[in-house]
Design an enzyme around this catalytic site. Structure first.
Site, PDB file in Angstrom:
ATOM      1  N   ASP A  41      48.114  54.743  68.028  1.00 13.86           N
ATOM      2  CA  ASP A  41      49.511  54.705  67.586  1.00 13.86           C
ATOM      3  C   ASP A  41      50.137  56.021  68.034  1.00 13.86           C
ATOM      4  OD1 ASP A  41      51.904  54.921  66.223  1.00 13.86           O
ATOM      5  OD2 ASP A  41      51.110  54.190  64.314  1.00 13.86           O
ATOM      6  N   TYR A  63      69.024  53.157  68.636  1.00 15.79           N
ATOM      7  CA  TYR A  63      68.070  53.011  69.751  1.00 15.79           C
ATOM      8  C   TYR A  63      68.558  53.811  70.961  1.00 15.79           C
ATOM      9  CZ  TYR A  63      65.647  50.942  73.747  1.00 15.79           C
ATOM     10  OH  TYR A  63      64.920  50.784  74.909  1.00 15.79           O
ATOM     11  N   LYS A  76      66.893  57.192  72.940  1.00 12.98           N
ATOM     12  CA  LYS A  76      66.590  57.270  74.372  1.00 12.98           C
ATOM     13  C   LYS A  76      67.377  58.407  75.041  1.00 12.98           C
ATOM     14  CE  LYS A  76      63.595  53.894  74.641  1.00 12.98           C
ATOM     15  NZ  LYS A  76      62.200  54.157  75.008  1.00 12.98           N
TER      16      LYS A  76
HETATM   17  N1  LIG Z   1      62.780  45.510  77.986  1.00 12.60           N
HETATM   18  C1  LIG Z   1      63.905  46.128  78.228  1.00 12.60           C
HETATM   19  O1  LIG Z   1      64.950  45.518  78.497  1.00 12.60           O
HETATM   20  C2  LIG Z   1      63.938  47.642  78.207  1.00 12.60           C
HETATM   21  C3  LIG Z   1      65.044  48.291  78.778  1.00 12.60           C
HETATM   22  C4  LIG Z   1      65.072  49.676  78.771  1.00 12.60           C
HETATM   23  C5  LIG Z   1      64.001  50.393  78.248  1.00 12.60           C
HETATM   24  N2  LIG Z   1      62.940  49.729  77.692  1.00 12.60           N
HETATM   25  C6  LIG Z   1      61.832  50.547  77.178  1.00 12.60           C
HETATM   26  O2  LIG Z   1      60.650  50.192  77.871  1.00 12.60           O
HETATM   27  C7  LIG Z   1      59.509  50.567  77.104  1.00 12.60           C
HETATM   28  C8  LIG Z   1      58.496  49.443  77.101  1.00 12.60           C
HETATM   29  O3  LIG Z   1      58.998  48.352  76.346  1.00 12.60           O
HETATM   30  P1  LIG Z   1      58.930  46.834  76.840  1.00 12.60           P
HETATM   31  O4  LIG Z   1      60.310  46.406  77.066  1.00 12.60           O
HETATM   32  O5  LIG Z   1      57.916  46.707  77.917  1.00 12.60           O
HETATM   33  O6  LIG Z   1      58.470  46.136  75.478  1.00 12.60           O
HETATM   34  P2  LIG Z   1      57.082  45.452  75.038  1.00 12.60           P
HETATM   35  O7  LIG Z   1      57.254  45.145  73.584  1.00 12.60           O
HETATM   36  O8  LIG Z   1      56.748  44.342  75.961  1.00 12.60           O
HETATM   37  O9  LIG Z   1      56.018  46.619  75.232  1.00 12.60           O
HETATM   38  C9  LIG Z   1      55.943  47.722  74.348  1.00 12.60           C
HETATM   39  C10 LIG Z   1      54.471  48.037  74.087  1.00 12.60           C
HETATM   40  O10 LIG Z   1      54.396  49.227  73.286  1.00 12.60           O
HETATM   41  C11 LIG Z   1      53.436  49.006  72.267  1.00 12.60           C
HETATM   42  N3  LIG Z   1      53.730  49.877  71.123  1.00 12.60           N
HETATM   43  C12 LIG Z   1      54.780  49.765  70.246  1.00 12.60           C
HETATM   44  N4  LIG Z   1      54.698  50.740  69.326  1.00 12.60           N
HETATM   45  C13 LIG Z   1      53.590  51.477  69.609  1.00 12.60           C
HETATM   46  C14 LIG Z   1      52.980  52.602  69.012  1.00 12.60           C
HETATM   47  N5  LIG Z   1      53.481  53.165  67.903  1.00 12.60           N
HETATM   48  N6  LIG Z   1      51.849  53.126  69.582  1.00 12.60           N
HETATM   49  C15 LIG Z   1      51.326  52.550  70.699  1.00 12.60           C
HETATM   50  N7  LIG Z   1      51.863  51.467  71.307  1.00 12.60           N
HETATM   51  C16 LIG Z   1      52.982  50.937  70.759  1.00 12.60           C
HETATM   52  C17 LIG Z   1      53.573  47.526  71.914  1.00 12.60           C
HETATM   53  O11 LIG Z   1      52.426  47.053  71.221  1.00 12.60           O
HETATM   54  C18 LIG Z   1      53.769  46.913  73.297  1.00 12.60           C
HETATM   55  O12 LIG Z   1      52.518  46.619  73.907  1.00 12.60           O
HETATM   56  C19 LIG Z   1      60.051  50.940  75.728  1.00 12.60           C
HETATM   57  O13 LIG Z   1      60.091  52.347  75.602  1.00 12.60           O
HETATM   58  C20 LIG Z   1      61.452  50.351  75.732  1.00 12.60           C
HETATM   59  O14 LIG Z   1      62.300  51.029  74.839  1.00 12.60           O
HETATM   60  C21 LIG Z   1      62.891  48.371  77.662  1.00 12.60           C
END
Ligand SMILES: NC(=O)c1ccc[n+]([C@@H]2O[C@H](COP(=O)([O-])OP(=O)(O)OC[C@H]3O[C@@H](n4cnc5c(N)ncnc54)[C@H](O)[C@@H]3O)[C@@H](O)[C@H]2O)c1
Length: 250
Positions: free
Chosen positions: A59, A153, A157
């Protein structure tokens, strides 16, 4: 063909899903040794098996978990050259005055405190044991062009971007680079939260209409950007925000 990341050891947080899985896949394909640090052990183990790398249940909001991750990376591969702070979370899109204390706190802990802890635990080790390093912090296009109903959020960021730029200056003499990556909306485990409703083509239509290149971010777009920042090709690049958004913030 030599890989662009041959000889590199990387930690990728949240590698069990979405961008983190794609980043891990790209890094392995380019020759890096990858340790996935994932909160959900089943997905971390499954992805690591699929890609031929390693995983650890962690975590990113907990200091002792970062200590565990560093130790495992040292034992397995000799310790990290690259840290991708990718794990992130978001509450479901809603009016900003309705976000609960718990939702706010979790967002700041996972998205921002994790960066602080990664620096506190990994930088001293890198300074002592490596000739440099690369931190890649996944922020969001929302840090630059914030979206209504995702205020806290987007703020978390924006904090990631500010910290990355400050850290870049602070640790440049140690050749430890800090960059952030700002993706636009993508199809991942968080999509329904950004939409505040199910991730269907109809519900995505408004987000899509804002993107000049006319499509969502693909997870490989972000993986490719991270590969560049992790590689020696980017050894003069620090303190930058790599916006991967199809032109949304232009
Ligand atoms: N999907 C989008 O549109 C988008 C756009 C901009 C930025 N992001 C950013 O991209 C990053 C990845 O997110 P995603 O979109 O791939 O989502 P996702 O939910 O598919 O992946 C996120 C992963 O992080 C893990 N996670 C969450 N909390 C955690 C913790 N406390 N410790 C360890 N692991 C943890 C989850 O279990 C998951 O496997 C994030 O930082 C998100 O804010 C996403």
């Amino acid at each position: 063909m030599p890989g662009r990341l041959d000889g590199k050891v990387a930690i990728v947080t949240g590698g069990g899903s979405g961008f983190g899985k794609a980043i891990s896949a790209k890094f392995v394909a380019e020759g890096a040794k990858v340790l996935i640090a994932e909160m959900h052990p089943e997905s971390g183990v499954a992805v690591a098996k699929e890609l031929g790398c390693e995983s650890i249940q962690a975590d990113v909001t907990k200091r002792d978990h970062w200590q565990k991750v560093l130790q495992k990376s040292i034992e397995l591969y000799g310790g990290p050259d690259v840290v991708v702070n990718n794990a992130g979370t978001c509450y479901s899109s809603k009016p900003s005055h309705e976000v609960t204390d718990e939702e706010y706190d979790l967002t700041m802990l996972v998205n921002y405190k994790s960066i602080y802890l990664s620096v506190a635990e990994i930088v001293p080790w890198m300074k002592e044991n490596k000739k440099g390093g690369s931190f890649i912090n996944i922020a969001s296009s929302g840090a630059i062009r914030p979206k209504p109903n995702l205020t806290w959020y987007c703020g978390s960021k924006a904090a990631v971007n500010a910290a990355s730029r400050s850290l870049a200056q602070e640790y440049a003499t140690n050749n430890i680079r800090f960059n952030s990556v700002c993706p636009q909306f993508a199809d991942t485990g968080l999509s329904h939260r950004f939409l505040g409703k199910p991730n269907t083509p109809e519900n995505r239509a408004y987000f899509m209409s804002l993107i000049p290149l006319g499509r969502m971010t693909d997870v490989t777009d972000v993986a490719n950007g991270c590969c560049y920042l992790a590689s020696e090709e980017a050894n003069y690049v620090t303190g930058t925000e790599l916006i991967i958004d199809g032109g949304r913030c232009a």
